[in-house]
Design a protein around this motif. Structure first.
Motif, PDB file in Angstrom:
ATOM      1  N   UNK A 290       0.871  -1.183   0.000  1.00 31.36           N
ATOM      2  CA  UNK A 290       0.000   0.000   0.000  1.00 31.36           C
ATOM      3  C   UNK A 290       0.903   1.228   0.000  1.00 31.36           C
ATOM      4  N   UNK A 291       1.065   1.865  -1.179  1.00 30.40           N
ATOM      5  CA  UNK A 291       2.012   2.956  -1.362  1.00 30.40           C
ATOM      6  C   UNK A 291       3.380   2.517  -0.839  1.00 30.40           C
ATOM      7  N   UNK A 292       3.982   3.266   0.072  1.00 28.37           N
ATOM      8  CA  UNK A 292       5.322   2.912   0.546  1.00 28.37           C
ATOM      9  C   UNK A 292       5.274   1.871   1.665  1.00 28.37           C
ATOM     10  N   UNK A 293       4.100   1.510   2.112  1.00 23.79           N
ATOM     11  CA  UNK A 293       3.952   0.563   3.206  1.00 23.79           C
ATOM     12  C   UNK A 293       3.634  -0.840   2.695  1.00 23.79           C
ATOM     13  N   UNK A 294       3.726  -1.810   3.586  1.00 23.99           N
ATOM     14  CA  UNK A 294       3.277  -3.150   3.249  1.00 23.99           C
ATOM     15  C   UNK A 294       2.623  -3.785   4.471  1.00 23.99           C
ATOM     16  N   UNK A 295       1.656  -4.614   4.188  1.00 21.57           N
ATOM     17  CA  UNK A 295       0.966  -5.328   5.248  1.00 21.57           C
ATOM     18  C   UNK A 295       1.021  -6.813   4.951  1.00 21.57           C
ATOM     19  N   UNK A 296       0.591  -7.606   5.926  1.00 21.39           N
ATOM     20  CA  UNK A 296       0.583  -9.063   5.788  1.00 21.39           C
ATOM     21  C   UNK A 296      -0.813  -9.581   6.120  1.00 21.39           C
ATOM     22  N   UNK A 297      -1.204 -10.647   5.458  1.00 16.20           N
ATOM     23  CA  UNK A 297      -2.507 -11.224   5.727  1.00 16.20           C
ATOM     24  C   UNK A 297      -2.871 -12.277   4.721  1.00 16.20           C
ATOM     25  N   UNK A 298      -4.161 -12.372   4.411  1.00 10.70           N
ATOM     26  CA  UNK A 298      -4.635 -13.369   3.450  1.00 10.70           C
ATOM     27  C   UNK A 298      -6.006 -12.950   2.953  1.00 10.70           C
ATOM     28  N   UNK A 299      -6.367 -13.461   1.794  1.00  8.32           N
ATOM     29  CA  UNK A 299      -7.708 -13.292   1.256  1.00  8.32           C
ATOM     30  C   UNK A 299      -8.418 -14.635   1.276  1.00  8.32           C
ATOM     31  N   UNK A 300      -9.729 -14.603   1.091  1.00 11.87           N
ATOM     32  CA  UNK A 300     -10.490 -15.846   1.059  1.00 11.87           C
ATOM     33  C   UNK A 300     -11.707 -15.736   0.168  1.00 11.87           C
ATOM     34  N   UNK A 308     -11.047 -10.748   3.543  1.00 10.08           N
ATOM     35  CA  UNK A 308      -9.648 -10.324   3.568  1.00 10.08           C
ATOM     36  C   UNK A 308      -9.307  -9.867   4.977  1.00 10.08           C
ATOM     37  N   UNK A 309      -8.080 -10.194   5.417  1.00  6.60           N
ATOM     38  CA  UNK A 309      -7.568  -9.680   6.678  1.00  6.60           C
ATOM     39  C   UNK A 309      -6.158  -9.181   6.414  1.00  6.60           C
ATOM     40  N   UNK A 310      -5.830  -8.024   6.992  1.00  4.47           N
ATOM     41  CA  UNK A 310      -4.548  -7.382   6.696  1.00  4.47           C
ATOM     42  C   UNK A 310      -4.013  -6.714   7.954  1.00  4.47           C
ATOM     43  N   UNK A 311      -2.679  -6.779   8.139  1.00  4.86           N
ATOM     44  CA  UNK A 311      -2.065  -6.209   9.341  1.00  4.86           C
ATOM     45  C   UNK A 311      -0.827  -5.407   8.973  1.00  4.86           C
ATOM     46  N   UNK A 312      -0.760  -4.161   9.471  1.00  9.34           N
ATOM     47  CA  UNK A 312       0.391  -3.295   9.287  1.00  9.34           C
ATOM     48  C   UNK A 312       1.178  -3.290  10.599  1.00  9.34           C
ATOM     49  N   UNK A 313       2.321  -3.990  10.655  1.00 10.04           N
ATOM     50  CA  UNK A 313       3.050  -4.119  11.925  1.00 10.04           C
ATOM     51  C   UNK A 313       3.503  -2.792  12.515  1.00 10.04           C
ATOM     52  N   UNK A 314       3.973  -1.867  11.675  1.00  9.81           N
ATOM     53  CA  UNK A 314       4.507  -0.611  12.205  1.00  9.81           C
ATOM     54  C   UNK A 314       3.431   0.205  12.918  1.00  9.81           C
ATOM     55  N   UNK A 315       2.245   0.221  12.351  1.00 14.28           N
ATOM     56  CA  UNK A 315       1.137   0.987  12.946  1.00 14.28           C
ATOM     57  C   UNK A 315       0.301   0.166  13.913  1.00 14.28           C
ATOM     58  N   UNK A 316       0.568  -1.156  13.975  1.00 16.10           N
ATOM     59  CA  UNK A 316      -0.272  -2.074  14.744  1.00 16.10           C
ATOM     60  C   UNK A 316      -1.744  -1.917  14.339  1.00 16.10           C
ATOM     61  N   UNK A 317      -1.932  -1.874  13.021  1.00 11.69           N
ATOM     62  CA  UNK A 317      -3.247  -1.654  12.432  1.00 11.69           C
ATOM     63  C   UNK A 317      -3.754  -2.945  11.798  1.00 11.69           C
ATOM     64  N   UNK A 318      -4.934  -3.389  12.209  1.00 10.77           N
ATOM     65  CA  UNK A 318      -5.547  -4.592  11.653  1.00 10.77           C
ATOM     66  C   UNK A 318      -6.869  -4.220  10.998  1.00 10.77           C
ATOM     67  N   UNK A 319      -7.114  -4.789   9.812  1.00 14.17           N
ATOM     68  CA  UNK A 319      -8.365  -4.556   9.094  1.00 14.17           C
ATOM     69  C   UNK A 319      -8.871  -5.891   8.569  1.00 14.17           C
ATOM     70  N   UNK A 320     -10.159  -6.146   8.737  1.00 13.14           N
ATOM     71  CA  UNK A 320     -10.755  -7.374   8.218  1.00 13.14           C
ATOM     72  C   UNK A 320     -12.112  -7.062   7.604  1.00 13.14           C
TER      73      UNK A 320
END
Length: 439
Positions: A290-300, A308-320
């Protein structure tokens, strides 16, 4: 997983952990547009530093009975299940029941190359085992109960796609076999292991191995948008197991991925192995830019469910995001709106100003179109007042009119422009134009 792919806006919930920069109104506006135009059914949850800052649910668990979705609605999450399975495999590694480099020959002697395929190869899709969901006959038995022996037979009967560890290629078969390995080493069913290793320790209230859909248990049916929402048949959960059979909701998914990245499920050392990307695949984890950032997760995706679930470690941001309506507004676009609302990036709201077109005009577009630019043919048919497109070897999809001769399929970014006099159709996708001629 399977190709194994409204009304009632609910109140925004905000906690004391609310991000000062989060633009909740933008997301509210998107959901109001989607609700008004009947384009999405599902739920979202966003969490920052372990606290939920936004939830929303629109649509219906069941359209026939008008049972509205809420924040407690549960959805089949499809291949996000693979993150749970991979986590439990690493738990087994930490408990010294298995190791990543051992081959699977003792477990599955009938699977081709089993003496060379390792558990690690299964985890990051480098086994070369064919994906049984691609079999031509899969859709003839996907809603029938299957035994372990039968699933093993189906997987073993396929051809080897490539030699182990020479490349990466997604295959649901890998995670069916990993599910069976877990059952062998723990001498318990996959559902029992899931409860013991993840659900109970994390106190997940809405997560479990799925069975037959139960509306009484706040589960949801799934639908596909084809002019109107049409109910999908349900995959029998004996088939996907740890590849796609888990039921959950966005709040639980956020707790799960936050806990995983906090080292509460497996060690940080093993988490780093899980998120090491090779040929696009980690071990049960994918990487999303996502732009200069990256997240980890999976789609289904399974039946009409998308997630979809996604996590940005630096921001401790989770979205599902979990949805029980396919072929409407794409989950990825909702995710982009959520991220733009958090990171203060631009986002273009969708427009659904569909044109009213006469039956005679629609009929003039029907037929089969071919192109010298790409080796596919596209069939244009009609269902009631909706044009349906189907490319060679692909599922059909509905087209929405934006003018009398221009139609779109937003989930895939497809636009089709018809010229009846010239018997032409121009397909626009990914910034490219392809000319098709009517046969």
């Amino acid at each position: 997983m399977k190709k194994i792919i409204i009304t009632g806006l609910f109140a925004l919930i905000i906690t004391s952990g609310f991000s000062q920069n989060f633009n909740a109104k933008r997301l509210d506006s998107l959901f109001q547009i989607l609700e008004k135009n009947n384009k999405f059914m599902g739920s979202i949850a966003i969490s920052e530093n372990g606290k939920t800052i936004y939830t929303k649910s629109i649509g219906f668990d069941d359209i026939t009975s008008s049972k509205k979705s809420t924040s407690t609605t549960k959805y089949r999450i499809g291949s996000i299940s693979k993150m749970f399975t991979a986590s439990m495999i690493f738990k087994a590694v930490e408990e010294k029941k298995i190791n990543l480099n051992q081959t699977i020959g003792n477990y599955f002697p009938t699977v081709k190359n089993a003496g060379k395929i390792t558990i690690s190869n299964l985890l990051n899709h480098r086994s070369g085992i064919h994906d049984f969901t691609n079999d031509a006959e899969y859709l003839t038995w996907y809603n029938e109960k299957q035994s372990r022996a039968k699933m093993t037979e189906r997987i073993a009967s396929g051809n080897i796609v490539f030699e182990p560890d020479t490349k990466g290629q997604y295959s649901n078969s890998n995670y069916i076999l990993l599910s069976f390995i877990l059952e062998d080493v723990y001498k318990k069913s996959y559902g029992e292991i899931l409860n013991q290793k993840i659900i109970k320790p994390l106190k997940l209230k809405n997560t479990y191995l799925g069975a037959k859909i139960s509306l009484e248990n706040n589960e949801s049916n799934s639908y596909t948008l084809s002019g109107k929402w049409e109910k999908e048949k349900d995959t029998d959960m004996s088939i996907p197991l740890g590849a796609g059979a888990i039921v959950s909701n966005p709040t639980d998914l956020n707790i799960f991925i936050e806990s995983l990245f906090a080292g509460k499920i497996v060690s940080i050392e093993n988490l780093n192995l899980m998120k090491t990307i090779k040929d696009k695949f980690g071990m049960g984890i994918l990487e999303f830019p996502y732009f200069e950032r990256k997240s980890y997760g999976h789609t289904g995706g399974i039946d009409g469910f998308r997630s979809i679930v996604s996590y940005f470690p630096d921001e401790k941001l989770a979205l599902a995001i979990t949805s029980n309506g396919a072929m409407g507004y794409d989950n990825n676009n909702i995710l982009l709106c959520a991220l733009s609302s958090y990171f203060q990036k631009p986002f273009q709201m969708p427009s659904f100003n569909n044109a009213e077109i006469t039956t005679a005009t629609l009929d003039s577009y029907l037929g089969i179109y071919g192109s010298i630019q790409i080796p596919i043919k596209i069939s244009i048919t009609k269902k009631e007042s909706t044009l349906i497109a189907q490319a060679t070897g692909q599922p059909s999809f509905p087209l929405e009119a934006t003018s009398s001769n221009i139609f779109k399929f937003e989930p895939a970014g497809v636009v089709m422009e018809f010229n009846v006099e010239k018997k032409e159709m121009v397909l626009k996708q990914g910034g490219k134009d392809y000319l098709f001629m009517k046969e």
